[in-house]
Design a protein around this motif. Structure first.
Motif, PDB file in Angstrom:
ATOM      1  N   ALA A   1     -23.619  27.967  12.091  1.00  9.60           N
ATOM      2  CA  ALA A   1     -22.921  26.713  11.790  1.00  9.60           C
ATOM      3  C   ALA A   1     -21.738  27.004  10.879  1.00  9.60           C
ATOM      4  N   LEU A   2     -20.773  26.110  10.929  1.00 12.10           N
ATOM      5  CA  LEU A   2     -19.613  26.168  10.038  1.00 12.10           C
ATOM      6  C   LEU A   2     -19.520  24.849   9.289  1.00 12.10           C
ATOM      7  N   ASP A   3     -19.395  24.933   7.978  1.00  8.34           N
ATOM      8  CA  ASP A   3     -19.074  23.734   7.203  1.00  8.34           C
ATOM      9  C   ASP A   3     -17.565  23.561   7.262  1.00  8.34           C
ATOM     10  N   VAL A   4     -17.120  22.329   7.450  1.00  7.52           N
ATOM     11  CA  VAL A   4     -15.688  22.064   7.501  1.00  7.52           C
ATOM     12  C   VAL A   4     -15.358  20.918   6.547  1.00  7.52           C
ATOM     13  N   SER A   5     -14.263  21.094   5.845  1.00  9.34           N
ATOM     14  CA  SER A   5     -13.731  20.064   4.963  1.00  9.34           C
ATOM     15  C   SER A   5     -12.318  19.751   5.449  1.00  9.34           C
ATOM     16  N   ILE A   6     -12.065  18.474   5.744  1.00  2.42           N
ATOM     17  CA  ILE A   6     -10.785  18.064   6.322  1.00  2.42           C
ATOM     18  C   ILE A   6     -10.163  16.998   5.425  1.00  2.42           C
ATOM     19  N   SER A   7      -8.904  17.175   5.099  1.00  4.24           N
ATOM     20  CA  SER A   7      -8.149  16.157   4.369  1.00  4.24           C
ATOM     21  C   SER A   7      -7.046  15.645   5.276  1.00  4.24           C
ATOM     22  N   LEU A   8      -6.918  14.323   5.326  1.00  2.00           N
ATOM     23  CA  LEU A   8      -5.879  13.697   6.148  1.00  2.00           C
ATOM     24  C   LEU A   8      -5.117  12.697   5.298  1.00  2.00           C
ATOM     25  N   GLU A   9      -3.851  12.529   5.604  1.00  2.00           N
ATOM     26  CA  GLU A   9      -3.016  11.542   4.911  1.00  2.00           C
ATOM     27  C   GLU A   9      -2.297  10.699   5.947  1.00  2.00           C
ATOM     28  N   GLN A  10      -2.193   9.405   5.660  1.00  5.05           N
ATOM     29  CA  GLN A  10      -1.492   8.514   6.576  1.00  5.05           C
ATOM     30  C   GLN A  10       0.008   8.631   6.356  1.00  5.05           C
ATOM     31  N   VAL A  11       0.727   8.838   7.462  1.00  4.38           N
ATOM     32  CA  VAL A  11       2.180   8.929   7.442  1.00  4.38           C
ATOM     33  C   VAL A  11       2.684   7.994   8.538  1.00  4.38           C
TER      34      VAL A  11
ATOM     35  N   PRO B   1       0.853  -1.198   0.000  1.00  3.87           N
ATOM     36  CA  PRO B   1       0.000   0.000   0.000  1.00  3.87           C
ATOM     37  C   PRO B   1       0.881   1.237   0.000  1.00  3.87           C
ATOM     38  N   THR B   2       0.515   2.240  -0.779  1.00  3.27           N
ATOM     39  CA  THR B   2       1.340   3.446  -0.862  1.00  3.27           C
ATOM     40  C   THR B   2       0.696   4.656  -0.235  1.00  3.27           C
ATOM     41  N   ALA B   3      -0.613   4.738  -0.253  1.00  5.11           N
ATOM     42  CA  ALA B   3      -1.244   5.950   0.261  1.00  5.11           C
ATOM     43  C   ALA B   3      -2.617   5.635   0.834  1.00  5.11           C
ATOM     44  N   ARG B   4      -2.898   6.234   1.957  1.00  5.32           N
ATOM     45  CA  ARG B   4      -4.244   6.198   2.526  1.00  5.32           C
ATOM     46  C   ARG B   4      -4.589   7.633   2.878  1.00  5.32           C
ATOM     47  N   THR B   5      -5.677   8.106   2.303  1.00  5.89           N
ATOM     48  CA  THR B   5      -6.143   9.443   2.618  1.00  5.89           C
ATOM     49  C   THR B   5      -7.604   9.360   3.047  1.00  5.89           C
ATOM     50  N   ILE B   6      -7.982  10.291   3.894  1.00  7.27           N
ATOM     51  CA  ILE B   6      -9.363  10.379   4.358  1.00  7.27           C
ATOM     52  C   ILE B   6      -9.814  11.812   4.153  1.00  7.27           C
ATOM     53  N   SER B   7     -10.998  11.972   3.574  1.00  8.61           N
ATOM     54  CA  SER B   7     -11.622  13.288   3.423  1.00  8.61           C
ATOM     55  C   SER B   7     -12.904  13.288   4.220  1.00  8.61           C
ATOM     56  N   VAL B   8     -13.096  14.302   5.035  1.00 11.52           N
ATOM     57  CA  VAL B   8     -14.270  14.403   5.894  1.00 11.52           C
ATOM     58  C   VAL B   8     -14.965  15.731   5.614  1.00 11.52           C
ATOM     59  N   GLU B   9     -16.262  15.661   5.408  1.00 10.55           N
ATOM     60  CA  GLU B   9     -17.106  16.851   5.302  1.00 10.55           C
ATOM     61  C   GLU B   9     -18.032  16.820   6.505  1.00 10.55           C
ATOM     62  N   ALA B  10     -18.082  17.910   7.258  1.00 12.18           N
ATOM     63  CA  ALA B  10     -18.909  17.947   8.462  1.00 12.18           C
ATOM     64  C   ALA B  10     -19.468  19.352   8.657  1.00 12.18           C
ATOM     65  N   VAL B  11     -20.410  19.437   9.572  1.00 11.90           N
ATOM     66  CA  VAL B  11     -20.982  20.720   9.956  1.00 11.90           C
ATOM     67  C   VAL B  11     -20.747  20.889  11.453  1.00 11.90           C
ATOM     68  N   LEU B  12     -20.155  22.011  11.832  1.00  7.95           N
ATOM     69  CA  LEU B  12     -19.950  22.329  13.237  1.00  7.95           C
ATOM     70  C   LEU B  12     -21.108  23.219  13.661  1.00  7.95           C
TER      71      LEU B  12
END
Length: 169
Positions: A118-128, A44-55
């Motif tokens: 409310a705040l819309d939030v978009s989060i990108s994460l990468e596995q390291v 495996p070379t890459a794992r990314t997670i994208s999250v869309e949420a409302v605060l």
């Protein structure tokens, strides 16, 4: 678990209670075998997670600051802020995966006239991955989650496959 129970997505110590979507991307390295037309998956070379949420609610700005602190900690201040961050990154725990060693690579906050409280939030994460131990532990936790979810009855609003296919199953 009752259908009306909202299970939060945890990013580090920050709970996101109103997640609208979560996307998990996994990439794999393919290597050609010398002198052959064959290829094999190497790792495996890459794992990314994208999250869309409302605060929402009065704590929305506190959660925003918590996410910003996690992003800063995971990128720049790991050795100074928490000795354990040298060994592992941010854990992400949700109904789809348990992923250790994640780093926040992008945060986007949006406020609109339609949702002033409310705040819309978009989060990108990468596995390291930081060590083999945490990589193996993360995979073991992910397998345990999959086995646990398979054992729990699911309440879904989706049409069963049997009805979709006209009883062919």
């Amino acid at each position: 678990m009752p259908a009306d129970v909202n299970v939060p997505v945890l990013i580090g110590a920050v709970p996101l209670l109103t997640v609208t979507s979560l996307t998990l991307n996994e990439g794999y390295q393919v290597a050609r075998i010398a002198g052959s037309k064959l290829a094999q998956l190497v790792s495996p070379t890459a794992r990314t997670i994208s999250v869309e949420a409302v605060l929402v609610g009065r704590t929305r700005l506190i959660i925003k600051k918590g996410l910003e602190a996690m992003a800063l900690t995971s990128r720049a201040l790991a050795p100074a802020t928490a000795p354990l961050m040298n060994l592992t990154g941010l854990p992400v725990v949700c109904g789809m995966t348990i992923s250790l060693d994640m780093q926040i690579t992008s945060l986007r906050f949006t406020q609109s006239n339609q949702k002033r409280d409310a705040l819309d939030v978009s989060i990108s994460l990468e596995q390291v991955p930081r060590s083999t131990l945490t990589a193996v532990l993360g995979e073991a936790l992910d397998v345990a989650l999959a086995a646990g979810i398979a054992a729990v009855p699911s309440v879904s609003g989706m049409v069963p496959a049997r009805r979709q296919l006209g009883g062919l199953l």
